[in-house]
Design a protein around this motif. Structure first.
Motif, PDB file in Angstrom:
ATOM      1  N   PRO A 194       0.995  -1.123  -0.060  1.00  0.00           N
ATOM      2  CA  PRO A 194       0.083  -0.016  -0.078  1.00  0.00           C
ATOM      3  C   PRO A 194       0.852   1.300   0.173  1.00  0.00           C
ATOM      4  CG  PRO A 194       0.128  -1.091   2.204  1.00  0.00           C
ATOM      5  CD  PRO A 194       0.749  -1.851   1.469  1.00  0.00           C
ATOM      6  N   VAL A 195       0.270   2.471  -0.481  1.00  0.00           N
ATOM      7  CA  VAL A 195       1.098   3.500  -0.566  1.00  0.00           C
ATOM      8  C   VAL A 195       0.293   4.830   0.142  1.00  0.00           C
ATOM      9  CG1 VAL A 195       2.556   2.828  -2.506  1.00  0.00           C
ATOM     10  CG2 VAL A 195       0.343   3.937  -2.910  1.00  0.00           C
ATOM     11  N   ASP A 196       1.348   5.839   0.472  1.00  0.00           N
ATOM     12  CA  ASP A 196       0.705   7.125   0.642  1.00  0.00           C
ATOM     13  C   ASP A 196       0.894   8.256  -0.089  1.00  0.00           C
ATOM     14  OD1 ASP A 196       3.462   7.412   0.961  1.00  0.00           O
ATOM     15  OD2 ASP A 196       3.460   7.937   3.079  1.00  0.00           O
ATOM     16  N   PHE A 197       0.893   7.645  -1.480  1.00  0.00           N
ATOM     17  CA  PHE A 197       1.055   8.676  -2.503  1.00  0.00           C
ATOM     18  C   PHE A 197       0.186   8.233  -3.886  1.00  0.00           C
ATOM     19  CE2 PHE A 197       3.966   6.282  -5.076  1.00  0.00           C
ATOM     20  CZ  PHE A 197       4.498   5.287  -4.233  1.00  0.00           C
ATOM     21  N   GLY A 198       0.065   9.293  -4.574  1.00  0.00           N
ATOM     22  CA  GLY A 198      -0.605   9.010  -5.747  1.00  0.00           C
ATOM     23  C   GLY A 198      -1.993   8.504  -5.996  1.00  0.00           C
ATOM     24  N   THR A 199      -2.514   8.001  -6.875  1.00  0.00           N
ATOM     25  CA  THR A 199      -4.175   7.846  -7.215  1.00  0.00           C
ATOM     26  C   THR A 199      -4.619   6.746  -6.111  1.00  0.00           C
ATOM     27  OG1 THR A 199      -3.678   7.918  -9.351  1.00  0.00           O
ATOM     28  CG2 THR A 199      -5.526   6.924  -8.726  1.00  0.00           C
ATOM     29  N   SER A 216      -5.557   3.890   0.389  1.00  0.00           N
ATOM     30  CA  SER A 216      -6.463   3.060  -0.061  1.00  0.00           C
ATOM     31  C   SER A 216      -6.273   1.415   0.189  1.00  0.00           C
ATOM     32  CB  SER A 216      -6.884   3.311  -1.559  1.00  0.00           C
ATOM     33  OG  SER A 216      -5.998   2.630  -2.368  1.00  0.00           O
ATOM     34  N   GLU A 217      -7.355   0.612  -0.166  1.00  0.00           N
ATOM     35  CA  GLU A 217      -7.045  -0.635  -0.094  1.00  0.00           C
ATOM     36  C   GLU A 217      -6.201  -1.476  -1.172  1.00  0.00           C
ATOM     37  OE1 GLU A 217      -8.132  -2.517   2.560  1.00  0.00           O
ATOM     38  OE2 GLU A 217      -8.653  -0.553   3.611  1.00  0.00           O
ATOM     39  N   GLN A 218      -5.937  -0.540  -2.276  1.00  0.00           N
ATOM     40  CA  GLN A 218      -5.296  -0.947  -3.438  1.00  0.00           C
ATOM     41  C   GLN A 218      -3.842  -0.860  -3.270  1.00  0.00           C
ATOM     42  OE1 GLN A 218      -6.720  -2.228  -6.393  1.00  0.00           O
ATOM     43  NE2 GLN A 218      -4.492  -2.839  -6.386  1.00  0.00           N
ATOM     44  N   PRO A 219      -3.191  -1.834  -3.054  1.00  0.00           N
ATOM     45  CA  PRO A 219      -1.644  -1.770  -3.090  1.00  0.00           C
ATOM     46  C   PRO A 219      -1.221  -1.725  -4.681  1.00  0.00           C
ATOM     47  CG  PRO A 219      -2.416  -4.068  -2.956  1.00  0.00           C
ATOM     48  CD  PRO A 219      -3.630  -3.238  -3.017  1.00  0.00           C
TER      49      PRO A 219
END
Length: 140
Positions: A117-122, A126-129
Motif C-alpha cells: 500500500p502507498v501514501d502517494f498517488g492515485t 486506499s485498499e489498493q496496493p
C-alpha cells in the motif's frame, strides 16, 4: 438468452490485474499460443495480435531500464525516484525503487517487486496496493 460470465471476466483485464494485487499476487498476462508476456493488461497481445491472454504469476525480478529523480520539498514528501523496470519476462513497468536513496537507483540495477500500500498517488491510503521495487539483496 443469457450467457454466464465469470466474475473475473466482468472486471476486464485491468480490473483483474488490480484484483490480483489486492490478493497479494503479482500476475501479468501471457499468450497461451505464443508465450508472449503482455503488460499493461489488455484484450489482445500488441506484437502478435493473440487474443488468448491469461494471467500468470511472474518472478517479480527485473532490471532498472531508466530512472530519474523527482525533486520535491520535504513538506511534500521529499525527493523520490521514478523508474522503468524491465521485468525478467521482457515487459516494462513504470514504478519506484524503495528502500534506498533516490540517487542510489541506477540503470542496470537488479530489483525485486514488492506489493505494498502507498501514501502517494492515485491509490494513496486506499485498499489498493501497487507494485514497487526494492534492490535485490535488500531485507524483505
Amino acid at each position: 438468452m443469457t450467457t454466464a460470465t465469470s466474475p473475473a471476466a466482468e472486471l476486464g483485464p485491468e480490473g483483474q490485474f488490480w484484483a490480483h494485487l489486492r490478493a497479494g499476487r503479482l500476475m501479468i498476462q501471457r499468450s497461451r499460443s505464443t508465450g508472449e508476456y503482455v503488460f499493461y493488461p489488455r484484450l489482445i497481445a500488441p506484437c502478435s495480435g493473440a487474443d488468448d491472454l491469461e494471467f500468470v504469476e511472474i518472478s517479480g525480478f527485473g532490471t532498472v531500464y531508466s530512472t530519474t529523480i523527482m525533486r520535491r520539498p520535504a513538506k511534500h514528501g521529499g525527493d523520490h525516484n521514478a523508474c522503468v523496470v524491465e521485468l525478467d519476462e521482457g515487459v516494462r513497468m513504470l514504478s519506484r525503487v524503495v528502500e534506498c536513496a533516490p540517487d542510489e537507483v541506477h540503470i542496470g540495477m537488479r530489483v525485486q517487486a514488492v506489493i505494498a500500500p502507498v501514501d502517494f498517488g492515485t491509490y494513496a491510503n486506499s485498499e489498493q496496493p501497487i507494485v514497487l521495487f526494492r534492490p535485490v539483496g535488500a531485507a524483505p
